[in-house]
Scaffold this active site. Structure first.
Site: not given
Ligand code: NAD
Length: 256
Positions: A138, A151
């Site tokens: 991130s 985080y």
């Molecule tokens: P999201 O909530 O849409 O998806 C998260 C996924 O992780 C889902 O499929 C969920 O079922 C799964 N998950 C959660 N806990 C779990 C567990 N214990 N075991 C297995 N699966 C699990 O979130 P996202 O925004 O797509 O985030 C994905 C990644 O990207 C994360 O690591 C997040 O920190 C990172 N990220 C997101 C953003 C953003 O702006 N959305 C920015 C930077 C980084």
């Protein structure tokens, strides 16, 4: 380009993970999905691209379930060629009131899970002398924001681990890198927008504008498809010697 390769994308029933799985599948990679909630819809969506698709419901906070998922990948797909460490959760609170169980869960899912999955796939990648480990860190792997101590700690940890393992594999065909997105409009971020709208009694549109305006100079979300295409590039021969980077895709957030 990725015909015959297998990609395991953790947390791919939603958001960024699903976007990356789809872009890798478009290049011909077989896909193992993982994550909570409905997986039949995402599975059908990836299968429609004509590749073999599997699913593991492993809880990424549980090392034994991660090990069982890698065993499944080995038995059903002949191993993991591309690992995308993507599963992640968020919790926002000041340090004094940060719930201990939320700290533990964020470190387990956002950081330790990447350690476990990576340590378990590296031997197979070394044996084939080809592999890609791509961790979705991130902008918070590079800089901090208030009220996100767990985080930010976890994501900085992912970036650090990425560098260490990239060095350990530097003379091999295995590369290890991180992608550092800024804001991406997924359920994880929608919740933060909804909370802001409720707390400040403003519309969702205003809350979205505020959220972007605070951190992201482009005032635009990065999309899961763009991150998927970046992952595809990292799997290409052009990226054979890209090792240990924390690649920002953040609309200028960390350039400030
Ligand atoms: P999201 O909530 O849409 O998806 C998260 C996924 O992780 C889902 O499929 C969920 O079922 C799964 N998950 C959660 N806990 C779990 C567990 N214990 N075991 C297995 N699966 C699990 O979130 P996202 O925004 O797509 O985030 C994905 C990644 O990207 C994360 O690591 C997040 O920190 C990172 N990220 C997101 C953003 C953003 O702006 N959305 C920015 C930077 C980084």
């Amino acid at each position: 380009m990725l015909n015959g390769k297998t990609a395991l994308v953790t947390g791919s029933t939603s958001g960024i993970g699903l976007g990356i799985a789809l872009q890798l599948a478009k290049q011909g990679a077989n896909i193992i999905l993982n994550g909570f909630g409905d997986h039949t819809g995402p599975k059908a969506e990836v299968e429609a691209l004509g590749v073999k698709v599997g699913y593991s419901g492993a809880d990424m906070s549980k090392p034994a379930e991660i090990a069982a998922m890698i065993d499944y990948a080995t038995a059903e797909f002949g191993g993991v060629d591309i690992l995308v460490n993507n599963a992640g959760i968020q919790h926002v609170a000041p340090i004094e009131s940060f719930p201990i169980e939320k700290w533990d869960a964020i470190i387990a899912i956002n950081l330790s899970a990447a350690f476990h999955a990576t340590r378990l796939v590296i031997p197979g990648m070394r044996a084939k002398n080809w592999g890609r480990v791509i961790s979705i860190a991130s902008a918070h792997g590079l800089v901090a924001s208030a009220n996100k101590s767990a985080y930010v700690a976890a994501k900085h940890g992912v970036v650090g681990m990425t560098k260490a393992v990239a060095l350990e594999t530097a003379t091999t065909g295995v590369t290890v890198n991180a992608i550092c997105p800024g804001w991406v409009l997924t359920p994880l971020v929608q919740k933060q927008i909804d909370d802001r709208s409720a707390n400040e009694k403003i519309t969702i549109a205003q809350a979205t504008k505020e959220l972007l305006g605070e951190k992201e100079p482009s005032l635009q979300f990065t999309t899961p498809e763009q991150l998927g295409d970046l992952a595809v590039f990292m799997c290409s021969p052009a990226a054979d010697n890209i090792r240990g980077v924390a690649w920002a895709a953040d609309g200028g957030w960390t350039a400030q």
